[in-house]
Design a protein around this motif. Structure first.
Motif, short mmCIF file in Angstrom:
data_model
loop_
_atom_site.label_atom_id
_atom_site.label_comp_id
_atom_site.label_asym_id
_atom_site.label_seq_id
_atom_site.Cartn_x
_atom_site.Cartn_y
_atom_site.Cartn_z
N LEU A 192 0.84 -1.21 0.00
CA LEU A 192 0.00 0.00 0.00
C LEU A 192 0.87 1.25 0.00
O LEU A 192 0.57 2.24 -0.68
N LYS A 193 1.95 1.21 0.76
CA LYS A 193 2.90 2.35 0.74
C LYS A 193 3.38 2.57 -0.68
O LYS A 193 3.41 3.70 -1.18
N LEU A 194 3.77 1.51 -1.37
CA LEU A 194 4.28 1.65 -2.74
C LEU A 194 3.19 2.19 -3.67
O LEU A 194 3.44 3.06 -4.50
N ALA A 195 1.97 1.72 -3.48
CA ALA A 195 0.87 2.17 -4.34
C ALA A 195 0.52 3.63 -4.10
O ALA A 195 0.22 4.38 -5.03
N LYS A 196 0.56 4.06 -2.84
CA LYS A 196 0.11 5.42 -2.51
C LYS A 196 1.22 6.46 -2.60
O LYS A 196 0.97 7.63 -2.87
N LEU A 197 2.45 6.06 -2.28
CA LEU A 197 3.54 7.03 -2.17
C LEU A 197 4.69 6.73 -3.11
O LEU A 197 5.66 7.48 -3.18
N GLY A 198 4.62 5.64 -3.82
CA GLY A 198 5.71 5.26 -4.71
C GLY A 198 6.87 4.66 -3.93
O GLY A 198 6.81 4.54 -2.72
N SER A 199 7.94 4.31 -4.66
CA SER A 199 9.07 3.75 -3.93
C SER A 199 9.96 4.89 -3.45
O SER A 199 9.83 6.03 -3.88
N GLY A 200 10.83 4.58 -2.51
CA GLY A 200 11.74 5.59 -1.99
C GLY A 200 11.38 6.01 -0.58
O GLY A 200 10.23 5.87 -0.15
N ALA B 96 19.91 -2.41 0.23
CA ALA B 96 19.87 -3.85 0.55
C ALA B 96 18.43 -4.36 0.71
O ALA B 96 18.18 -5.55 0.55
N ILE B 97 17.50 -3.46 1.02
CA ILE B 97 16.09 -3.91 1.11
C ILE B 97 15.29 -3.46 -0.11
O ILE B 97 14.06 -3.40 -0.09
N GLY B 98 16.01 -3.08 -1.18
CA GLY B 98 15.32 -2.70 -2.42
C GLY B 98 14.71 -1.31 -2.35
O GLY B 98 13.75 -1.01 -3.07
N GLU B 99 15.25 -0.46 -1.50
CA GLU B 99 14.74 0.90 -1.35
C GLU B 99 15.83 1.90 -1.71
O GLU B 99 16.97 1.53 -1.96
#
Ligand code: 5AD
Length: 359
Positions: free
Chosen positions: A44-52, A336-339
């Motif tokens: 949900l974080k990725l969907a609402k705020l994108g990655s990063g 390391a965690i893909g962020e």
């Protein structure tokens, strides 16, 4: 209700869980269930705020405090702490460092002081750092509305004032009678009205706090219409009245991660910080917070000579870190965690823009 169905329903729209369901999710402890909860929140974080991950360089500008909270290491009754306040020049240098690092946002935090001197000290800092055009968060405790308004006018964009617990009876047990829950809520309301991005939050695992109380905290975040949430595990500090009450720190750590995840699932588009207190309990605590749905980290850029003075709880990390090396280490641990760090972006919560549009 079955877990997968509950998580799916939570993602459909904000506030789509009843308080018993919030409590049910917060209580999860089986590894596979906890993993499912955290993954749903992260998705949900990725969907609402994108990655990063958005960063705020944190400067602990002073540890003088008029409050006497029973859990906090810098409470006024603790005479063993040496009190300090950074000079305006020192704060400006720290802000410049934040700018040079490309962090784009700065958080200024201190004990709670209400005085004309303090108001003017902050005003001077805000005037001096305005040319840097950083996103500025203040975390300076309860103040009169005029003071909030003055600082807002001088460019502060966000204010973080944790309610600490939204359970009024518990609040009364954790603070002297002179500390007013009602005034704290009033401060939050005036901050929102003044157009600040509103941050609040709680400690997790306080003596006397239960799961229902934490579920109530999440509903409180909604009611107060918060844009940003900063929460962390409660960690005892030896020089406080609550030090005698034992706590299960492993449990508090797990609960803190679950709180991040469930808050994300309930509020969707707010900023949620993975706080230093998580890192105090586990070296990779902040990264685990990000994996549970948080999207903000506040790296400490306080000059090292002052760090020992700002120990709110035991085992506060990074008292002697190299600030430059810490920046590289954070880049690496996030990758390391893909962020990755959102350099040169202020990282405002979409929730705030939406709230302002509806005013
Ligand atoms: N453990 C964890 N967090 C604490 N804080 C204060 N004392 C403690 C403690 N013992 C938090 C409070 C405060 C923030 C600056 O630090 O939530 O708002």
């Amino acid at each position: 209700m079955e877990l997968a169905a509950l998580l799916d329903r939570a993602a459909v729209r904000p506030h789509n869980l009843a308080s018993e369901e919030l409590a049910q999710l917060l209580s999860l402890e089986k590894p596979d269930e906890v993993a499912a909860l955290h993954q749903a929140a992260r998705k949900l974080k990725l969907a609402k705020l994108g990655s990063g991950v958005a960063l705020r360089g944190l400067v602990e500008i002073g540890n003088r405090c008029a409050k006497d909270c029973y859990y906090c290491g810098i409470r006024s009754s603790n005479k063993t702490v040496e009190r300090y306040q950074l000079s305006v020049d020192e704060v400006v240098s720290a802000a410049q460092l934040v700018y040079d690092f490309g962090y784009a946002s700065l958080a200024l935090q201190s004990g709670e002081m209400e005085s004309t001197d303090n108001t003017e000290y902050i005003a001077e800092i805000l005037e001096r750092i305005a040319p840097l055009k950083l996103g500025v968060t203040l975390s300076l405790g309860e103040q009169r509305e005029e003071v909030f308004a003055r600082w807002r006018q001088l460019g502060a964009a966000r204010y973080l004032l944790r309610i600490e617990t939204s359970d009024e009876q518990l609040y009364a047990k954790l603070h002297p009678a002179t500390h007013s829950y009602a005034r704290r809520v009033e401060c939050l309301r005036s901050l929102a009205q003044l157009g600040y991005q509103l941050g609040t939050g709680v400690m997790i695992g306080l003596p006397g706090q239960d799961i229902n109380s934490l579920a109530h905290d999440i509903i409180f975040f909604k009611t107060i219409n918060a844009d940003m949430i900063g929460m962390g595990p409660y960690i005892p500090h030896v020089a406080t009245p609550l030090a005698q009450t034992p706590v299960d720190t492993a449990l508090n750590f797990r609960l803190a991660l679950n709180m991040i995840a469930v808050t994300r699932l309930y509020l969707h588009d707010v900023n949620i910080a993975a706080t230093t207190a998580l890192q105090a309990l586990a070296p990779e605590g902040r990264e685990r917070g990000i994996l549970a749905g948080a999207n903000v980290i506040m790296p400490n850029v306080t000059p090292l000579k002052c760090r020992t003075g700002y120990q709110l709880y035991a085992g506060k990390p990074n008292l002697d870190e190299n600030i430059v090396a810490a920046r590289t280490a954070l880049d690496e641990s996030l990758s390391a965690i893909g962020e990755h760090v959102l350099y040169h972006q202020r990282g405002d919560a979409p929730h705030h823009a939406r709230r302002m549009a509806n005013l």
